[in-house]
Design a protein around this motif. Structure first.
Motif, PDB file in Angstrom:
ATOM      1  N   SER A  43       0.817  -1.214   0.000  1.00 31.42           N
ATOM      2  CA  SER A  43       0.000   0.000   0.000  1.00 31.42           C
ATOM      3  C   SER A  43       0.850   1.262   0.000  1.00 31.42           C
ATOM      4  CB  SER A  43      -0.932   0.004   1.219  1.00 31.42           C
ATOM      5  OG  SER A  43      -0.178   0.021   2.426  1.00 31.42           O
ATOM      6  N   VAL A  44       2.125   1.134   0.407  1.00 28.37           N
ATOM      7  CA  VAL A  44       3.016   2.293   0.388  1.00 28.37           C
ATOM      8  C   VAL A  44       3.283   2.732  -1.049  1.00 28.37           C
ATOM      9  CG1 VAL A  44       5.322   3.110   0.992  1.00 28.37           C
ATOM     10  CG2 VAL A  44       4.065   1.639   2.575  1.00 28.37           C
ATOM     11  N   LEU A  45       3.376   1.748  -1.949  1.00 28.90           N
ATOM     12  CA  LEU A  45       3.600   2.040  -3.368  1.00 28.90           C
ATOM     13  C   LEU A  45       2.243   2.249  -4.033  1.00 28.90           C
ATOM     14  CD1 LEU A  45       6.314  -0.691  -3.958  1.00 28.90           C
ATOM     15  CD2 LEU A  45       6.670   1.715  -3.452  1.00 28.90           C
ATOM     16  N   LYS A  46       1.675   3.413  -3.796  1.00 25.83           N
ATOM     17  CA  LYS A  46       0.305   3.695  -4.214  1.00 25.83           C
ATOM     18  C   LYS A  46       0.195   3.854  -5.730  1.00 25.83           C
ATOM     19  CE  LYS A  46      -0.705   6.027   0.149  1.00 25.83           C
ATOM     20  NZ  LYS A  46      -1.120   7.305   0.789  1.00 25.83           N
ATOM     21  N   LEU A  47      -1.044   3.677  -6.220  1.00 22.91           N
ATOM     22  CA  LEU A  47      -1.314   3.863  -7.641  1.00 22.91           C
ATOM     23  C   LEU A  47      -1.118   5.324  -8.033  1.00 22.91           C
ATOM     24  CD1 LEU A  47      -4.590   1.768  -8.068  1.00 22.91           C
ATOM     25  CD2 LEU A  47      -2.326   1.137  -8.863  1.00 22.91           C
ATOM     26  N   THR A  48      -0.484   5.531  -9.176  1.00 19.13           N
ATOM     27  CA  THR A  48      -0.368   6.885  -9.719  1.00 19.13           C
ATOM     28  C   THR A  48      -1.641   7.207 -10.501  1.00 19.13           C
ATOM     29  OG1 THR A  48       0.659   6.088 -11.761  1.00 19.13           O
ATOM     30  CG2 THR A  48       2.120   6.603  -9.915  1.00 19.13           C
ATOM     31  N   ASN A  49      -1.795   8.470 -10.877  1.00 21.64           N
ATOM     32  CA  ASN A  49      -2.970   8.871 -11.665  1.00 21.64           C
ATOM     33  C   ASN A  49      -3.024   8.125 -12.991  1.00 21.64           C
ATOM     34  OD1 ASN A  49      -3.878  10.686  -9.727  1.00 21.64           O
ATOM     35  ND2 ASN A  49      -2.626  12.354 -10.536  1.00 21.64           N
ATOM     36  N   LEU A  50      -1.845   7.895 -13.604  1.00 21.00           N
ATOM     37  CA  LEU A  50      -1.807   7.170 -14.864  1.00 21.00           C
ATOM     38  C   LEU A  50      -2.311   5.742 -14.687  1.00 21.00           C
ATOM     39  CD1 LEU A  50      -0.991   6.820 -17.825  1.00 21.00           C
ATOM     40  CD2 LEU A  50       1.339   6.293 -17.042  1.00 21.00           C
ATOM     41  N   GLU A  51      -1.894   5.095 -13.602  1.00 20.37           N
ATOM     42  CA  GLU A  51      -2.329   3.721 -13.358  1.00 20.37           C
ATOM     43  C   GLU A  51      -3.830   3.646 -13.111  1.00 20.37           C
ATOM     44  OE1 GLU A  51       1.762   1.930 -11.360  1.00 20.37           O
ATOM     45  OE2 GLU A  51       0.280   2.952 -10.119  1.00 20.37           O
ATOM     46  N   LYS A  52      -4.367   4.620 -12.414  1.00 19.18           N
ATOM     47  CA  LYS A  52      -5.818   4.653 -12.167  1.00 19.18           C
ATOM     48  C   LYS A  52      -6.593   4.796 -13.471  1.00 19.18           C
ATOM     49  CE  LYS A  52      -5.361   6.640  -7.540  1.00 19.18           C
ATOM     50  NZ  LYS A  52      -5.612   7.828  -6.668  1.00 19.18           N
ATOM     51  N   LYS A  53      -6.094   5.613 -14.382  1.00 21.85           N
ATOM     52  CA  LYS A  53      -6.770   5.796 -15.671  1.00 21.85           C
ATOM     53  C   LYS A  53      -6.708   4.527 -16.515  1.00 21.85           C
ATOM     54  CE  LYS A  53      -5.972  10.801 -15.945  1.00 21.85           C
ATOM     55  NZ  LYS A  53      -5.268  11.885 -16.679  1.00 21.85           N
ATOM     56  N   LEU A  54      -5.554   3.854 -16.491  1.00 21.84           N
ATOM     57  CA  LEU A  54      -5.401   2.636 -17.280  1.00 21.84           C
ATOM     58  C   LEU A  54      -6.328   1.533 -16.794  1.00 21.84           C
ATOM     59  CD1 LEU A  54      -1.511   2.512 -17.698  1.00 21.84           C
ATOM     60  CD2 LEU A  54      -3.201   2.985 -19.483  1.00 21.84           C
ATOM     61  N   GLU A  55      -6.577   1.460 -15.490  1.00 24.30           N
ATOM     62  CA  GLU A  55      -7.446   0.426 -14.949  1.00 24.30           C
ATOM     63  C   GLU A  55      -8.887   0.573 -15.436  1.00 24.30           C
ATOM     64  OE1 GLU A  55      -7.130   0.321 -10.704  1.00 24.30           O
ATOM     65  OE2 GLU A  55      -5.577  -1.233 -10.782  1.00 24.30           O
ATOM     66  N   LYS A  56      -9.283   1.785 -15.817  1.00 26.99           N
ATOM     67  CA  LYS A  56     -10.662   2.043 -16.233  1.00 26.99           C
ATOM     68  C   LYS A  56     -10.878   1.843 -17.733  1.00 26.99           C
ATOM     69  CE  LYS A  56     -11.383   5.428 -12.534  1.00 26.99           C
ATOM     70  NZ  LYS A  56     -11.702   6.850 -12.220  1.00 26.99           N
ATOM     71  N   ARG A  57      -9.800   1.657 -18.486  1.00 20.93           N
ATOM     72  CA  ARG A  57      -9.927   1.535 -19.932  1.00 20.93           C
ATOM     73  C   ARG A  57     -10.213   0.098 -20.341  1.00 20.93           C
ATOM     74  NH1 ARG A  57      -6.022   5.251 -23.470  1.00 20.93           N
ATOM     75  NH2 ARG A  57      -7.396   4.217 -24.956  1.00 20.93           N
ATOM     76  N   ASP A  58     -11.085  -0.051 -21.352  1.00 19.18           N
ATOM     77  CA  ASP A  58     -11.463  -1.372 -21.837  1.00 19.18           C
ATOM     78  C   ASP A  58     -10.754  -1.744 -23.139  1.00 19.18           C
ATOM     79  OD1 ASP A  58     -13.258  -1.660 -19.716  1.00 19.18           O
ATOM     80  OD2 ASP A  58     -14.852  -0.632 -20.831  1.00 19.18           O
ATOM     81  N   ASP A  59     -10.134  -0.765 -23.797  1.00 15.46           N
ATOM     82  CA  ASP A  59      -9.524  -1.033 -25.099  1.00 15.46           C
ATOM     83  C   ASP A  59      -8.079  -1.517 -24.991  1.00 15.46           C
ATOM     84  OD1 ASP A  59      -8.838   1.432 -24.070  1.00 15.46           O
ATOM     85  OD2 ASP A  59      -8.533   2.362 -26.028  1.00 15.46           O
ATOM     86  N   VAL A  60      -7.529  -1.578 -23.779  1.00 15.54           N
ATOM     87  CA  VAL A  60      -6.174  -2.083 -23.571  1.00 15.54           C
ATOM     88  C   VAL A  60      -6.171  -3.060 -22.406  1.00 15.54           C
ATOM     89  CG1 VAL A  60      -5.058   0.002 -24.483  1.00 15.54           C
ATOM     90  CG2 VAL A  60      -5.544  -0.192 -22.028  1.00 15.54           C
ATOM     91  N   THR A  61      -5.135  -3.871 -22.348  1.00 13.15           N
ATOM     92  CA  THR A  61      -4.948  -4.801 -21.231  1.00 13.15           C
ATOM     93  C   THR A  61      -3.823  -4.269 -20.351  1.00 13.15           C
ATOM     94  OG1 THR A  61      -5.612  -6.671 -22.603  1.00 13.15           O
ATOM     95  CG2 THR A  61      -4.446  -7.163 -20.576  1.00 13.15           C
ATOM     96  N   HIS A  62      -4.140  -4.073 -19.076  1.00 18.56           N
ATOM     97  CA  HIS A  62      -3.165  -3.472 -18.159  1.00 18.56           C
ATOM     98  C   HIS A  62      -2.863  -4.423 -17.008  1.00 18.56           C
ATOM     99  CE1 HIS A  62      -2.467  -0.949 -14.405  1.00 18.56           C
ATOM    100  NE2 HIS A  62      -1.381  -0.796 -15.121  1.00 18.56           N
TER     101      HIS A  62
END
Length: 235
Positions: A43-62
């Protein structure tokens, strides 16, 4: 702010004990060199804003992989102030952690003014590497198991942690051939956190010994385990 005040009062308490001890001329101090294993909370290595956006996308695999375990080395000084009470200073360095984000994009067809353009499947990797060091000070109480040979102690104190992180991004095809790599800026983070430690000590000779320290961080899954060789400086 509360942790800083706690560290301040803790340091004052140690100074008072030290002055009392110097007047009594009963101190025994040892220098320690050790190696160990560190596991920090993911949990110390928190998600960045970029990672949060990628998790919501359906057109790519993250996918995201976290390496939150590391070896490290320690330099310490341990002073026994009385028969059972002592103070221990610790400097830990060499901690390294990493996060790798992999984004797979399928073959895409894009409509343009010049017609349809087909883009091949691509893989983008964003890697974050984190280096860390910590300085800690602890007050401990020691119990002798076998006088002059084996003892155990419980310690309480605080660590001041410094972390430096940097990232790089690369784009490659399905065969692993890289098109380009970008290097990002370096980020810094500093934090105080309380810690406790449990220690077992063996004295092979009057001037040399071996210590094992287990240091869990209250409220987190962070764990540290160190094996330290000690040499007596003076008595």
């Amino acid at each position: 702010m509360r942790s800083k005040k706690s560290l301040w009062w803790f340091t004052i308490s140690l100074i008072v004990l030290w002055v009392t001890n110097v007047q009594a001329k009963e101190s025994t101090c040892s220098l320690g060199l050790g190696v160990g294993y560190v596991k920090i909370s993911a949990s110390v290595l928190k998600l960045t804003n970029l990672e949060k956006k990628l998790e919501k996308r359906d057109d790519v695999t993250h996918s995201r992989s976290v390496d939150n375990e590391s070896t490290a080395h320690e330099l310490s000084i341990d002073c026994l102030l009385s028969e059972h009470v002592g103070v221990r200073g610790s400097y830990i360095d060499g901690m390294e952690f990493s996060i790798v984000n992999t984004v797979n994009s399928p073959q895409l067809s894009v409509d343009t003014l010049f017609g349809k353009i087909t883009l091949p499947p691509l893989t983008a990797r964003v890697e974050r590497e984190v280096e860390g060091s910590a300085t800690g000070i602890f007050l401990y109480y020691r119990w002798d198991i076998i006088p002059s040979f084996a003892n155990v102690s419980i310690q309480g104190g605080s660590y001041y942690v410094r972390a430096k992180g940097h990232w790089k991004a690369s784009l490659e095809n399905v065969d692993g051939e890289k098109y380009f790599t970008l290097l990002g800026e370096t980020e810094y983070q500093r934090e105080y956190f309380p810690s406790i430690a449990f220690s077992g000590n063996l004295n092979f000779t009057p001037s040399m010994g071996l210590s094992a320290h287990y240091m869990p961080v209250p409220g987190k899954t962070t764990r540290m385990l160190f094996l330290t060789f000690t040499w007596r400086l003076w008595r």
